[in-house]
Design a protein around this motif. Structure first.
Motif, PDB file in Angstrom:
ATOM      1  N   LEU A   1       0.977  -1.243   0.114  1.00  0.00           N
ATOM      2  CA  LEU A   1      -0.247   0.041   0.045  1.00  0.00           C
ATOM      3  C   LEU A   1       0.941   1.319   0.021  1.00  0.00           C
ATOM      4  O   LEU A   1       1.505   1.502   0.858  1.00  0.00           O
ATOM      5  N   GLN A   2       0.864   1.923  -1.339  1.00  0.00           N
ATOM      6  CA  GLN A   2       1.992   3.287  -1.262  1.00  0.00           C
ATOM      7  C   GLN A   2       0.917   4.479  -1.301  1.00  0.00           C
ATOM      8  O   GLN A   2       0.112   4.663  -2.227  1.00  0.00           O
ATOM      9  N   GLY A   3       1.238   5.035  -0.390  1.00  0.00           N
ATOM     10  CA  GLY A   3       0.612   6.412  -0.114  1.00  0.00           C
ATOM     11  C   GLY A   3       1.083   7.607  -1.146  1.00  0.00           C
ATOM     12  O   GLY A   3       2.477   7.437  -1.555  1.00  0.00           O
ATOM     13  N   ILE A   4       0.277   8.343  -1.635  1.00  0.00           N
ATOM     14  CA  ILE A   4       0.576   9.346  -2.707  1.00  0.00           C
ATOM     15  C   ILE A   4       0.245  10.623  -2.246  1.00  0.00           C
ATOM     16  O   ILE A   4      -0.954  10.987  -1.942  1.00  0.00           O
ATOM     17  N   ASP A   5       1.104  11.358  -1.981  1.00  0.00           N
ATOM     18  CA  ASP A   5       1.216  12.994  -1.725  1.00  0.00           C
ATOM     19  C   ASP A   5       1.597  14.066  -2.710  1.00  0.00           C
ATOM     20  O   ASP A   5       2.864  13.706  -3.052  1.00  0.00           O
ATOM     21  N   SER A   6       0.762  14.848  -3.285  1.00  0.00           N
ATOM     22  CA  SER A   6       1.219  15.709  -4.287  1.00  0.00           C
ATOM     23  C   SER A   6       1.561  17.210  -3.699  1.00  0.00           C
ATOM     24  O   SER A   6       2.188  17.981  -4.185  1.00  0.00           O
ATOM     25  N   VAL A   7       1.056  17.286  -2.612  1.00  0.00           N
ATOM     26  CA  VAL A   7       1.132  18.616  -1.797  1.00  0.00           C
ATOM     27  C   VAL A   7       2.657  18.979  -1.430  1.00  0.00           C
ATOM     28  O   VAL A   7       3.255  20.139  -1.808  1.00  0.00           O
ATOM     29  N   MET A   8       3.467  18.110  -0.756  1.00  0.00           N
ATOM     30  CA  MET A   8       4.798  18.310  -0.566  1.00  0.00           C
ATOM     31  C   MET A   8       5.698  17.552  -1.625  1.00  0.00           C
ATOM     32  O   MET A   8       6.899  17.566  -1.010  1.00  0.00           O
ATOM     33  N   CYS A   9       5.331  17.177  -2.611  1.00  0.00           N
ATOM     34  CA  CYS A   9       6.125  16.486  -3.417  1.00  0.00           C
ATOM     35  C   CYS A   9       7.570  17.252  -3.620  1.00  0.00           C
ATOM     36  O   CYS A   9       7.096  18.298  -4.174  1.00  0.00           O
ATOM     37  N   PRO A  10       8.666  16.494  -3.744  1.00  0.00           N
ATOM     38  CA  PRO A  10       9.624  17.375  -3.988  1.00  0.00           C
ATOM     39  C   PRO A  10       9.858  17.849  -5.424  1.00  0.00           C
ATOM     40  O   PRO A  10       9.254  17.327  -6.259  1.00  0.00           O
ATOM     41  N   TYR A  11      10.662  19.036  -5.768  1.00  0.00           N
ATOM     42  CA  TYR A  11      10.645  19.493  -7.047  1.00  0.00           C
ATOM     43  C   TYR A  11      11.092  18.723  -8.100  1.00  0.00           C
ATOM     44  O   TYR A  11      10.420  18.830  -9.049  1.00  0.00           O
ATOM     45  N   GLU A  12      12.107  18.020  -7.967  1.00  0.00           N
ATOM     46  CA  GLU A  12      12.582  17.188  -9.052  1.00  0.00           C
ATOM     47  C   GLU A  12      11.574  15.972  -9.589  1.00  0.00           C
ATOM     48  O   GLU A  12      11.289  16.107 -10.810  1.00  0.00           O
ATOM     49  N   ARG A  13      10.675  15.346  -8.502  1.00  0.00           N
ATOM     50  CA  ARG A  13       9.578  14.770  -8.845  1.00  0.00           C
ATOM     51  C   ARG A  13       8.382  15.000  -9.400  1.00  0.00           C
ATOM     52  O   ARG A  13       7.726  14.591 -10.558  1.00  0.00           O
ATOM     53  N   ARG A  14       8.241  16.577  -9.024  1.00  0.00           N
ATOM     54  CA  ARG A  14       6.957  17.246  -9.668  1.00  0.00           C
ATOM     55  C   ARG A  14       7.463  17.470 -11.235  1.00  0.00           C
ATOM     56  O   ARG A  14       6.808  17.237 -12.069  1.00  0.00           O
ATOM     57  N   GLN A  15       8.814  18.059 -11.560  1.00  0.00           N
ATOM     58  CA  GLN A  15       9.187  17.821 -12.652  1.00  0.00           C
ATOM     59  C   GLN A  15       8.993  16.904 -13.559  1.00  0.00           C
ATOM     60  O   GLN A  15       8.724  16.894 -14.883  1.00  0.00           O
ATOM     61  N   GLN A  16       9.487  15.632 -12.934  1.00  0.00           N
ATOM     62  CA  GLN A  16       9.366  14.634 -13.848  1.00  0.00           C
ATOM     63  C   GLN A  16       8.023  14.224 -14.185  1.00  0.00           C
ATOM     64  O   GLN A  16       7.344  13.704 -15.200  1.00  0.00           O
ATOM     65  N   ALA A  17       7.085  14.334 -13.154  1.00  0.00           N
ATOM     66  CA  ALA A  17       5.738  14.148 -13.362  1.00  0.00           C
ATOM     67  C   ALA A  17       5.141  15.017 -14.636  1.00  0.00           C
ATOM     68  O   ALA A  17       4.188  14.599 -15.415  1.00  0.00           O
ATOM     69  N   TRP A  18       5.401  16.375 -14.522  1.00  0.00           N
ATOM     70  CA  TRP A  18       4.732  17.326 -15.361  1.00  0.00           C
ATOM     71  C   TRP A  18       5.315  16.967 -16.822  1.00  0.00           C
ATOM     72  O   TRP A  18       4.521  16.710 -17.953  1.00  0.00           O
ATOM     73  N   GLN A  19       6.535  16.425 -16.800  1.00  0.00           N
ATOM     74  CA  GLN A  19       7.187  15.959 -18.248  1.00  0.00           C
ATOM     75  C   GLN A  19       6.325  14.841 -18.812  1.00  0.00           C
ATOM     76  O   GLN A  19       6.280  14.805 -19.989  1.00  0.00           O
ATOM     77  N   ARG A  20       6.220  13.727 -17.998  1.00  0.00           N
ATOM     78  CA  ARG A  20       5.512  12.714 -18.453  1.00  0.00           C
ATOM     79  C   ARG A  20       4.083  13.015 -18.703  1.00  0.00           C
ATOM     80  O   ARG A  20       3.519  12.434 -19.696  1.00  0.00           O
ATOM     81  N   LEU A  21       3.571  13.889 -18.158  1.00  0.00           N
ATOM     82  CA  LEU A  21       1.855  14.154 -18.426  1.00  0.00           C
ATOM     83  C   LEU A  21       1.819  14.811 -19.682  1.00  0.00           C
ATOM     84  O   LEU A  21       0.914  14.717 -20.503  1.00  0.00           O
ATOM     85  N   LEU A  22       2.885  15.657 -20.125  1.00  0.00           N
ATOM     86  CA  LEU A  22       3.214  16.220 -21.574  1.00  0.00           C
ATOM     87  C   LEU A  22       2.908  15.190 -22.518  1.00  0.00           C
ATOM     88  O   LEU A  22       2.258  15.616 -23.660  1.00  0.00           O
ATOM     89  N   THR A  23       3.535  14.039 -22.347  1.00  0.00           N
ATOM     90  CA  THR A  23       3.527  13.122 -23.462  1.00  0.00           C
ATOM     91  C   THR A  23       2.786  11.900 -23.251  1.00  0.00           C
ATOM     92  O   THR A  23       2.273  11.419 -24.191  1.00  0.00           O
ATOM     93  N   GLN A  24       2.318  11.408 -22.171  1.00  0.00           N
ATOM     94  CA  GLN A  24       1.671  10.434 -21.873  1.00  0.00           C
ATOM     95  C   GLN A  24       0.365  10.328 -21.503  1.00  0.00           C
ATOM     96  O   GLN A  24      -0.636   9.403 -21.371  1.00  0.00           O
ATOM     97  N   LEU A  25      -0.256  11.614 -21.376  1.00  0.00           N
ATOM     98  CA  LEU A  25      -1.654  11.821 -21.115  1.00  0.00           C
ATOM     99  C   LEU A  25      -2.270  12.085 -22.416  1.00  0.00           C
ATOM    100  O   LEU A  25      -2.050  13.386 -22.970  1.00  0.00           O
ATOM    101  N   PRO A  26      -3.072  11.526 -23.108  1.00  0.00           N
ATOM    102  CA  PRO A  26      -3.306  11.722 -24.577  1.00  0.00           C
ATOM    103  C   PRO A  26      -4.253  13.026 -24.637  1.00  0.00           C
ATOM    104  O   PRO A  26      -5.136  13.325 -23.942  1.00  0.00           O
ATOM    105  N   GLU A  27      -3.719  13.914 -25.677  1.00  0.00           N
ATOM    106  CA  GLU A  27      -4.144  15.440 -25.530  1.00  0.00           C
ATOM    107  C   GLU A  27      -5.739  15.281 -25.860  1.00  0.00           C
ATOM    108  O   GLU A  27      -6.429  16.095 -25.369  1.00  0.00           O
ATOM    109  N   ASN A  28      -6.197  14.324 -26.755  1.00  0.00           N
ATOM    110  CA  ASN A  28      -7.907  14.009 -27.114  1.00  0.00           C
ATOM    111  C   ASN A  28      -8.529  13.911 -25.850  1.00  0.00           C
ATOM    112  O   ASN A  28      -9.848  14.041 -26.058  1.00  0.00           O
ATOM    113  N   ALA A  29      -7.717  13.172 -24.889  1.00  0.00           N
ATOM    114  CA  ALA A  29      -8.732  13.021 -23.606  1.00  0.00           C
ATOM    115  C   ALA A  29      -9.191  14.366 -22.833  1.00  0.00           C
ATOM    116  O   ALA A  29      -9.997  14.407 -22.034  1.00  0.00           O
TER     117      ALA A  29
END
Length: 329
Positions: free
Chosen positions: A266-294
């Protein structure tokens, strides 16, 4: 400039009021970076704050809004300059610090991340805090070894903001996704996002035995309580459940058996205090892996004046997907 619009919350005798007011820059908090805000979004936590249904805000007056995107106008921090495009999510903004439901905001530089060069402002808030959280959940599944070939994954609260984005990302990555929803009318929407199966919230809310038949290689849970307990009881050996919400409650009526006998994580997920580097990684992946048509399916656009009405709706489970607040509409 003269004045700008902001949604201001006040409280009197325990009752929260929300009013769009004209403010001046001098009324903003004294933080390092002044931002002209283009868009914010409406999340479940925002709904609780604006309606006063949750103890989200303790100091008034408060400008709510836990995320925003905009352009730097002034900066006392060398990391940002006038004209830079930035995103803010989390860090207690909109709860403890004035947030995104205003045409201008002053924020700490440490709270900001650059808007990815290929992403426009509107798309960033169609994604917003909910989308960032969803991507962090997906990353948690991957890091736990849950790959598409391991079997089906399940997403609770699938028609909500986090759930909708999670369904779309997971389906796009090749996972077989089962969506849980309490609203049968959202089934077509969830299938358009990529869900291969849609099951009812009532079915998953039935109290589970300590161990049930193994069904899921992994899960993204946004609701907690009995649904999370059932998901854990049904998770495969070596499976991973990422938990990021408690819309159904904060209790967890389960036992240690899934963890000990099936090696479930069971892995807890928190975005509020998420470190800067991991935020950047997540935003870059959202750019390419969340289908724009969705995003057209997931998001709708409202004005600042409409926020109180939509805040009431989201806390009553009447909002599908993401709601973007246009601060200049």
């Amino acid at each position: 400039m003269g004045t700008f619009k902001a949604l201001v919350l006040n409280q009197e005798e325990g009752q929260t009021s929300a009013e769009v007011k004209e403010l001046t820059l001098n009324e903003l908090p004294a933080e390092e970076v002044l931002i002209k805000v283009d868009y914010s979004s409406l999340n479940y936590k925002d709904g609780l704050a604006v309606t006063g249904k949750g103890k989200i805000i303790r100091n008034f007056p408060m400008v709510p809004g836990i995320d925003l995107v905009g352009t730097v106008e002034e900066s006392a921090d060398q990391r940002y300059s006038a004209g830079d495009r930035v995103i803010l999510t989390g860090w207690g903004v909109g709860e403890n610090y004035w947030g995104g439901y205003a045409q201008y905001a002053r924020l700490k530089a440490d709270w900001l991340v650059p808007l990815p060069a290929e992403m426009d402002a509107l798309r960033s808030m169609q994604i917003g805090t909910a989308g960032l959280t969803a991507m962090l959940c997906v990353m948690g599944l991957e890091e736990g070894g849950v790959t598409p070939d391991k079997g089906p994954v399940i997403v609770s609260g699938a028609a909500g903001g986090v759930g909708s984005v999670a369904v779309s990302i997971l389906a796009g990555l090749g996972y077989q996704v089962t969506a849980i929803t309490g609203r049968p009318e959202t089934e077509a929407y969830l299938r358009e996002l990529g869900a291969s199966e849609v099951i009812s919230r009532a079915e998953m809310a039935e109290p589970a035995r300590p161990l049930e038949k193994q069904r899921w290689a992994g899960a993204v849970d946004t609701v907690g309580d009995t649904i999370l307990a059932r998901i854990l009881a049904e998770t495969d050996y070596n499976g991973v459940v990422t938990a990021c919400g408690l819309a159904a409650g904060f209790k967890l009526p389960t036992t240690v058996m899934p963890f000990i006998l099936r090696n479930v994580r069971l892995q807890g997920i928190d975005s509020v205090m998420c470190p800067y580097e991991r935020r950047q990684q997540a935003w870059q992946r959202l750019l390419t892996q969340l289908p724009e048509n969705a995003l057209g399916e997931i998001a709708q656009l409202i004005s600042l004046d409409q926020v109180p009405d939509y805040a009431e709706r989201i806390t009553n489970g009447q909002v599908k997907g993401r709601v973007v607040v246009d601060l200049n509409r």
